[in-house]
Scaffold this motif. Sequence first.
Motif, mmCIF file in Angstrom:
data_model
loop_
_atom_site.group_PDB
_atom_site.id
_atom_site.type_symbol
_atom_site.label_atom_id
_atom_site.label_comp_id
_atom_site.label_asym_id
_atom_site.label_seq_id
_atom_site.Cartn_x
_atom_site.Cartn_y
_atom_site.Cartn_z
ATOM 1 N N PHE A 383 0.942 -1.239 -0.029
ATOM 2 C CA PHE A 383 -0.026 -0.123 -0.012
ATOM 3 C C PHE A 383 1.000 1.260 -0.089
ATOM 4 N N GLY A 384 2.088 1.237 0.909
ATOM 5 C CA GLY A 384 2.664 2.660 1.162
ATOM 6 C C GLY A 384 3.587 2.765 -0.012
ATOM 7 N N VAL A 385 4.015 1.798 -1.147
ATOM 8 C CA VAL A 385 4.961 2.047 -2.198
ATOM 9 C C VAL A 385 4.309 3.035 -3.064
ATOM 10 N N HIS A 386 3.235 3.229 -3.262
ATOM 11 C CA HIS A 386 2.529 4.120 -4.135
ATOM 12 C C HIS A 386 2.780 5.478 -3.923
ATOM 13 N N TRP A 387 3.220 5.818 -2.571
ATOM 14 C CA TRP A 387 3.818 7.253 -2.187
ATOM 15 C C TRP A 387 5.144 7.396 -1.938
ATOM 16 N N GLY A 388 5.836 6.566 -2.600
ATOM 17 C CA GLY A 388 7.264 6.408 -2.795
ATOM 18 C C GLY A 388 8.040 6.247 -1.330
ATOM 19 N N VAL A 389 9.238 6.989 -1.173
ATOM 20 C CA VAL A 389 10.072 6.500 -0.128
ATOM 21 C C VAL A 389 9.389 6.909 1.465
ATOM 22 N N MET A 390 8.813 7.952 1.534
ATOM 23 C CA MET A 390 8.035 8.429 2.764
ATOM 24 C C MET A 390 7.065 7.399 2.867
ATOM 25 N N GLY A 391 5.928 7.008 1.845
ATOM 26 C CA GLY A 391 5.018 5.837 1.947
ATOM 27 C C GLY A 391 5.530 4.651 2.588
ATOM 28 N N LEU A 392 6.733 4.180 2.174
ATOM 29 C CA LEU A 392 7.345 2.998 2.914
ATOM 30 C C LEU A 392 7.615 3.210 4.230
ATOM 31 N N ALA A 393 8.204 4.572 4.540
ATOM 32 C CA ALA A 393 8.409 4.635 6.117
ATOM 33 C C ALA A 393 7.064 4.847 6.806
ATOM 34 N N TRP A 394 6.082 5.404 6.263
ATOM 35 C CA TRP A 394 4.988 5.372 7.075
ATOM 36 C C TRP A 394 4.267 3.935 7.262
ATOM 37 N N SER A 395 4.398 2.925 6.596
ATOM 38 C CA SER A 395 4.206 1.638 6.577
ATOM 39 C C SER A 395 4.363 0.917 7.853
#
Length: 494
Positions: A383-395
């Motif tokens: 889910f988070g990878v769609h928002w780039g690096v910060m999306g992964l961090a939020w995951s």
Amino acid sequence: MESIESALNRESESLGQQVRSAVIWRSGSQIVAQLVQWAATFLVIRILAPADYGLFAMAQVILVLLNMLNGYGLASGLIQQKDVTDHQVRQLFGMLILVNVALAAAQMLLAPVAAAYYRQPIVADMLHVQALIYLTTPFIALSYALLSRTMDFRRQAKVNIIASMASASAALGGAMAGLGVWTLVIAPIVLFSFRAVGMTMAANSLMWPSFDFRGAGHLARYGGVMAAGQLFWFFESQADVFIAGRSFDPHLLGIYTTSLFLTQIFVAKIVPPLNEVAFSAYARIQHDHDAVAHAFARSIRIIMVAALPFYLGLAATAEPLVLTMLGDKWREAVPVVRLLAFAMPFMTMQVLLAPACDARGRPGISVRNGATGAVLLTGAYLFGVHWGVMGLAWSWLAAYPLYLAISLWRSLPVIGVRPRALFDAILPPAIAATGMAIIVVAVDDVLPTMPIAARLGCLVAVGAVIYFGWLATFSRALLGDIAGMVRRRPLAVA
């Protein structure tokens, strides 16, 4: 005639001294070894490009996956057994050889597949060379099992320091010679080679293996269950890189994985050696439910005293830390480091559960916990990878608290610790670290313009004074407990 109670007390004190000595040697040597490696690592990071670390992370996914099956679970089964024969040791050696030869062959076959998936041909070449690591694993794992059974971490410590110095020298030499990403391939091979030779000498474990595995079913079963748990750990720890490696270019992946490296230094480098000692200690007292519970609660309290200020301090000083340690070309990592740091306390708690459950003869708990984490974290990463690096961090921050809550619900009854006792152990350092972080951020806002390294030094000094001052004022008993361990007072294990 000595009473039974006196004999038991003496045995408890003896084990406590062994645990204290093991912790000092294993964690102390790890700190020395890591200081050597970190000094070289940060110099190498400043020389290499983010893309080099992105390519290395792509290859690491396959290497980490196969290393989850490298036989350390079999070695743990030998540690967990009360009595061991020479024939069982030789059987373990034979199993380790067969398993790691098979893994080396599997990596050679998977290398072109991985390169095609990432669309990076060099990944296949890297994996072919890295297959050499499997040739060292049987010697390291066997020696580790034999030395850990006797809680002899002193000789392991010396070997680890020497190996780390050799690896750091290879890494720094390779980077300065312009080897690029191959620097990151060569250094681990040097590390494992030195460890294999040194550990074998330390344990005097050079022997002929036995490939007659009759009667070794218990080792295989125990090792298989632990390997299953480690396999789930792979999905937890590598799914993000596997998913991002297909979506990000090597530069962005390098930014993400290096940010993870910084935030995971404590949980990845400091906690594992403590877990090794903990597993050996828990295995010695596995039939004493109260002793295991007491030892677990005490270890959580002491480890979180160090972990929480590290993580929250990292979040508070992310910008000057990244720019000082890595250089301006890594500026993109600052917000990623800051966010990931808040997820790491949950991860640290999570990895401390497995040794106690495994030593109690319940490795299935760790397997189920790992399966839960694999599902939760992989879903969050997708889910988070769609928002780039910060999306992964939020995951990480979204999924890990839920993962830890489920794992505690399963594990604490097996370990024998009540949730309230765990909460009481964590609360003092949590309050002190939170207050420290808030004050450090406030001080950072009012500092005059100065060199970035000086700014970092000021913030670290302020944080240390605030944190330890708070504990000295409100948690003197906790500091006294830690000071007693350092001064070699006997450790209570029951």
